[in-house]
Design a protein around this motif. Structure first.
Motif, PDB file in Angstrom:
ATOM      1  N   GLY A  81       0.767  -1.063  -0.013  1.00  0.00           N
ATOM      2  CA  GLY A  81       0.049  -0.049  -0.065  1.00  0.00           C
ATOM      3  C   GLY A  81       0.743   1.245  -0.024  1.00  0.00           C
ATOM      4  N   TYR A  82       0.142   2.391  -0.356  1.00  0.00           N
ATOM      5  CA  TYR A  82       0.759   3.608  -0.474  1.00  0.00           C
ATOM      6  C   TYR A  82       0.200   4.427   0.613  1.00  0.00           C
ATOM      7  CZ  TYR A  82       2.695   1.935  -4.705  1.00  0.00           C
ATOM      8  OH  TYR A  82       3.348   1.127  -5.566  1.00  0.00           O
ATOM      9  N   THR A  83       0.381   4.487   1.791  1.00  0.00           N
ATOM     10  CA  THR A  83       0.112   5.206   2.806  1.00  0.00           C
ATOM     11  C   THR A  83       0.326   6.663   3.215  1.00  0.00           C
ATOM     12  OG1 THR A  83       1.898   4.670   4.347  1.00  0.00           O
ATOM     13  CG2 THR A  83       0.158   3.321   4.095  1.00  0.00           C
ATOM     14  N   GLU A  84       0.971   7.258   2.099  1.00  0.00           N
ATOM     15  CA  GLU A  84       1.439   8.548   2.209  1.00  0.00           C
ATOM     16  C   GLU A  84       0.632   9.835   2.548  1.00  0.00           C
ATOM     17  OE1 GLU A  84       4.553   6.576  -0.519  1.00  0.00           O
ATOM     18  OE2 GLU A  84       2.463   6.537  -0.087  1.00  0.00           O
ATOM     19  N   VAL A  85      -0.545   9.643   2.077  1.00  0.00           N
ATOM     20  CA  VAL A  85      -1.857  10.917   2.151  1.00  0.00           C
ATOM     21  C   VAL A  85      -2.137  10.683   3.733  1.00  0.00           C
ATOM     22  CG1 VAL A  85      -2.658  10.767  -0.133  1.00  0.00           C
ATOM     23  CG2 VAL A  85      -3.585   9.018   1.587  1.00  0.00           C
ATOM     24  N   LYS A  86      -1.744   9.493   4.420  1.00  0.00           N
ATOM     25  CA  LYS A  86      -2.312   9.626   5.742  1.00  0.00           C
ATOM     26  C   LYS A  86      -1.480  10.310   6.709  1.00  0.00           C
ATOM     27  CE  LYS A  86      -4.792   5.155   5.555  1.00  0.00           C
ATOM     28  NZ  LYS A  86      -5.088   4.041   6.168  1.00  0.00           N
ATOM     29  N   ILE A  87      -0.163  10.671   6.339  1.00  0.00           N
ATOM     30  CA  ILE A  87       0.529  11.620   7.170  1.00  0.00           C
ATOM     31  C   ILE A  87       0.998  12.821   6.283  1.00  0.00           C
ATOM     32  CG2 ILE A  87       1.570   9.349   8.111  1.00  0.00           C
ATOM     33  CD1 ILE A  87       4.111  10.075   6.504  1.00  0.00           C
ATOM     34  N   VAL A  91       6.335   7.360  -7.500  1.00  0.00           N
ATOM     35  CA  VAL A  91       5.907   6.269  -8.017  1.00  0.00           C
ATOM     36  C   VAL A  91       4.816   6.379  -8.761  1.00  0.00           C
ATOM     37  CG1 VAL A  91       4.439   5.791  -6.015  1.00  0.00           C
ATOM     38  CG2 VAL A  91       5.844   3.476  -7.117  1.00  0.00           C
ATOM     39  N   LYS A  92       3.963   7.384  -8.533  1.00  0.00           N
ATOM     40  CA  LYS A  92       2.647   7.553  -9.323  1.00  0.00           C
ATOM     41  C   LYS A  92       2.669   7.410 -10.837  1.00  0.00           C
ATOM     42  CE  LYS A  92       0.107  10.984  -7.849  1.00  0.00           C
ATOM     43  NZ  LYS A  92       1.125  11.778  -7.029  1.00  0.00           N
ATOM     44  N   VAL A  93       4.038   7.949 -11.349  1.00  0.00           N
ATOM     45  CA  VAL A  93       4.151   8.030 -12.637  1.00  0.00           C
ATOM     46  C   VAL A  93       4.300   6.462 -13.219  1.00  0.00           C
ATOM     47  CG1 VAL A  93       5.798   8.557 -14.521  1.00  0.00           C
ATOM     48  CG2 VAL A  93       5.394  10.018 -12.646  1.00  0.00           C
ATOM     49  N   PHE A  94       4.972   5.605 -12.478  1.00  0.00           N
ATOM     50  CA  PHE A  94       5.123   4.062 -12.840  1.00  0.00           C
ATOM     51  C   PHE A  94       4.003   3.290 -12.534  1.00  0.00           C
ATOM     52  CE2 PHE A  94       9.186   5.787 -11.788  1.00  0.00           C
ATOM     53  CZ  PHE A  94      10.107   5.747 -12.814  1.00  0.00           C
ATOM     54  N   LEU A  95       3.201   3.728 -11.303  1.00  0.00           N
ATOM     55  CA  LEU A  95       2.044   2.847 -10.886  1.00  0.00           C
ATOM     56  C   LEU A  95       0.922   2.917 -12.001  1.00  0.00           C
ATOM     57  CD1 LEU A  95       1.038   0.955  -8.679  1.00  0.00           C
ATOM     58  CD2 LEU A  95      -0.053   3.149  -7.631  1.00  0.00           C
ATOM     59  N   ILE A  96       0.578   4.241 -12.286  1.00  0.00           N
ATOM     60  CA  ILE A  96      -0.273   4.401 -13.455  1.00  0.00           C
ATOM     61  C   ILE A  96      -0.248   3.493 -14.678  1.00  0.00           C
ATOM     62  CG2 ILE A  96      -1.602   5.885 -14.697  1.00  0.00           C
ATOM     63  CD1 ILE A  96      -1.368   7.997 -12.816  1.00  0.00           C
ATOM     64  N   ARG A  97       0.978   3.427 -15.122  1.00  0.00           N
ATOM     65  CA  ARG A  97       1.491   2.711 -16.131  1.00  0.00           C
ATOM     66  C   ARG A  97       1.307   1.130 -15.881  1.00  0.00           C
ATOM     67  NH1 ARG A  97       6.551   4.043 -19.756  1.00  0.00           N
ATOM     68  NH2 ARG A  97       6.268   6.242 -20.506  1.00  0.00           N
ATOM     69  N   LYS A 121      -7.366   2.100 -10.765  1.00  0.00           N
ATOM     70  CA  LYS A 121      -6.718   1.051  -9.585  1.00  0.00           C
ATOM     71  C   LYS A 121      -5.737   2.014  -8.989  1.00  0.00           C
ATOM     72  CE  LYS A 121      -7.518  -3.236 -11.918  1.00  0.00           C
ATOM     73  NZ  LYS A 121      -7.026  -4.538 -12.502  1.00  0.00           N
ATOM     74  N   ALA A 122      -4.938   2.809  -9.603  1.00  0.00           N
ATOM     75  CA  ALA A 122      -3.780   3.584  -8.837  1.00  0.00           C
ATOM     76  C   ALA A 122      -4.765   4.557  -7.848  1.00  0.00           C
ATOM     77  CB  ALA A 122      -3.042   4.313 -10.030  1.00  0.00           C
ATOM     78  N   LYS A 123      -5.621   5.133  -8.429  1.00  0.00           N
ATOM     79  CA  LYS A 123      -6.371   6.108  -7.560  1.00  0.00           C
ATOM     80  C   LYS A 123      -6.970   5.477  -6.418  1.00  0.00           C
ATOM     81  CE  LYS A 123      -8.132   9.691 -10.405  1.00  0.00           C
ATOM     82  NZ  LYS A 123      -9.583  10.331 -11.188  1.00  0.00           N
ATOM     83  N   GLN A 124      -7.302   4.326  -6.444  1.00  0.00           N
ATOM     84  CA  GLN A 124      -7.722   3.542  -5.146  1.00  0.00           C
ATOM     85  C   GLN A 124      -6.681   3.440  -4.598  1.00  0.00           C
ATOM     86  OE1 GLN A 124      -9.740  -0.294  -5.854  1.00  0.00           O
ATOM     87  NE2 GLN A 124      -9.103  -0.895  -3.773  1.00  0.00           N
ATOM     88  N   MET A 156      -4.754  -6.926  -8.604  1.00  0.00           N
ATOM     89  CA  MET A 156      -4.707  -5.610  -9.213  1.00  0.00           C
ATOM     90  C   MET A 156      -3.597  -5.461 -10.195  1.00  0.00           C
ATOM     91  SD  MET A 156      -5.075  -2.850  -6.389  1.00  0.00           S
ATOM     92  CE  MET A 156      -6.637  -1.885  -5.902  1.00  0.00           C
ATOM     93  N   GLY A 157      -2.697  -6.514 -10.276  1.00  0.00           N
ATOM     94  CA  GLY A 157      -1.487  -6.559 -11.429  1.00  0.00           C
ATOM     95  C   GLY A 157      -0.424  -5.686 -10.760  1.00  0.00           C
ATOM     96  N   LEU A 158      -0.306  -5.525  -9.262  1.00  0.00           N
ATOM     97  CA  LEU A 158       0.774  -4.834  -8.545  1.00  0.00           C
ATOM     98  C   LEU A 158       1.950  -5.926  -8.470  1.00  0.00           C
ATOM     99  CD1 LEU A 158       1.158  -2.153  -7.380  1.00  0.00           C
ATOM    100  CD2 LEU A 158       0.694  -3.086  -5.315  1.00  0.00           C
ATOM    101  N   ILE A 159       1.674  -7.363  -8.321  1.00  0.00           N
ATOM    102  CA  ILE A 159       2.517  -8.444  -8.095  1.00  0.00           C
ATOM    103  C   ILE A 159       2.074  -9.326  -9.062  1.00  0.00           C
ATOM    104  CG2 ILE A 159       3.291  -7.671  -5.728  1.00  0.00           C
ATOM    105  CD1 ILE A 159       1.589 -10.103  -4.930  1.00  0.00           C
ATOM    106  N   ASN A 160       3.171 -10.184  -9.551  1.00  0.00           N
ATOM    107  CA  ASN A 160       2.991 -11.294 -10.321  1.00  0.00           C
ATOM    108  C   ASN A 160       2.495 -12.733  -9.467  1.00  0.00           C
ATOM    109  OD1 ASN A 160       5.204  -9.725 -11.815  1.00  0.00           O
ATOM    110  ND2 ASN A 160       3.879 -10.160 -13.064  1.00  0.00           N
ATOM    111  N   TRP A 161       3.251 -12.884  -8.599  1.00  0.00           N
ATOM    112  CA  TRP A 161       3.212 -14.507  -7.958  1.00  0.00           C
ATOM    113  C   TRP A 161       3.206 -14.423  -6.565  1.00  0.00           C
ATOM    114  CZ3 TRP A 161       6.626 -13.848 -11.875  1.00  0.00           C
ATOM    115  CH2 TRP A 161       6.241 -14.051 -13.373  1.00  0.00           C
ATOM    116  N   ILE A 162       2.356 -15.354  -5.677  1.00  0.00           N
ATOM    117  CA  ILE A 162       2.154 -15.542  -4.357  1.00  0.00           C
ATOM    118  C   ILE A 162       2.888 -16.828  -4.347  1.00  0.00           C
ATOM    119  CG2 ILE A 162       0.964 -15.398  -2.428  1.00  0.00           C
ATOM    120  CD1 ILE A 162      -1.074 -13.490  -3.813  1.00  0.00           C
TER     121      ILE A 162
END
Length: 258
Positions: free
Chosen positions: A132-138, A145-151, A157-160, A176-182
């Motif tokens: 997660g991206y918790t920056e807005v909470k502080i 990272v926004k530049v890469f995440l939207i791509r 999904k990036a907005k969420q 979401m496509g953020l990671i490939n394998w678990i």
């Protein structure tokens, strides 16, 4: 004091291990500089074909070191811009590296740590990891990272992730496509190694580098420009030593030694 990064090579894989477990591998200027140096060294090492970013301890990376960030608040804008550009350069180096970069995620990847995982080409994670991206909470922003995440996952999904700031599970991150394998924790290291060896043995490093370069560059072009760029790269690839070697081996029914 421990060095913030361990770097070593094993079977053509260049490993970069974040080594601030007592600080949950938080990113400070020393860590960022060390990572940039490690990426640059492996980019130039002809023996290294794949780069793996991993971490010591229970957390992959908790993001920016907040005490370090707090110490920067008295800096001038120009001083903060230089520091911010250092992180930007790291993410750009990973994204544009001619080597395939794999994230081996053994624990939580949060804020800038999630960004570090995002810019890697592939990622393996344990099920227990949170993202997660918790920056807005502080009162901060997930700017670079926004530049890469939207791509990577698209605007919706990036907005969420970026605007609500909540952590998500590995399963949600994969969906979401953020990671490939678990994978299971006790299999993580071996799964990453096995996948890296597959890429090393079956694929041309030159071809992977050109393909990765094109993925980065084609998205900013118009349809016509993108297709013309693709045609020129297609023509360029035909003349490479790897293409000549690969096609000759295939036609002669010989195994290819990459």
């Amino acid at each position: 004091m421990n060095h913030p990064l361990n770097a070593f090579v094993k079977d053509r894989i260049g490993y970069l291990e974040l080594n601030r477990p007592e600080k949950r591998n938080a990113l400070n200027s020393e860590m960022v500089v060390a990572l940039k140096g490690g990426i640059q060294n492996f980019n130039e090492d002809k023996e290294v074909k794949i780069i793996v970013i991993k971490a010591a301890g229970k957390v992959f990376c908790s993001g920016a070191d907040l005490k370090y960030l707090q110490s920067l608040q008295s800096n001038t804008y120009e001083e903060n811009l230089a520091d911010s550009r250092s992180l930007k350069d790291l993410f750009y180096m990973i994204y544009t590296s001619p080597k395939v970069v794999i994230a081996e995620i053994q624990g939580h990847a949060i804020a800038g740590g999630c960004g570090l995982a995002t810019v890697c080409d592939f990622s393996f994670s344990v099920n227990e990891a949170k993202f997660g991206y918790t920056e807005v909470k502080i009162g901060f922003i997930p700017a670079i990272v926004k530049v890469f995440l939207i791509r990577k996952i698209g605007e919706g999904k990036a907005k969420q992730l970026l605007l609500d700031g909540d952590l998500i599970s590995a399963a949600e991150a994969k969906e979401m496509g953020l990671i490939n394998w678990i994978v299971e924790e006790n299999e993580l290291e071996n799964k990453v190694f096995t996948y890296a060896q597959k890429l090393i043995k079956q694929n041309s490093g030159q071809s992977m580098a050109l393909t990765k370069e094109m993925i980065a560059k084609v998205q900013e072009r118009s349809l016509d420009d993108g297709l013309e760029y693709a045609a020129s790269m297609n023509a360029k690839a035909r003349g490479t030593a790897d293409c000549q070697k690969g096609i000759a081996a295939f036609l002669n029914k010989e195994s290819i030694q990459w």
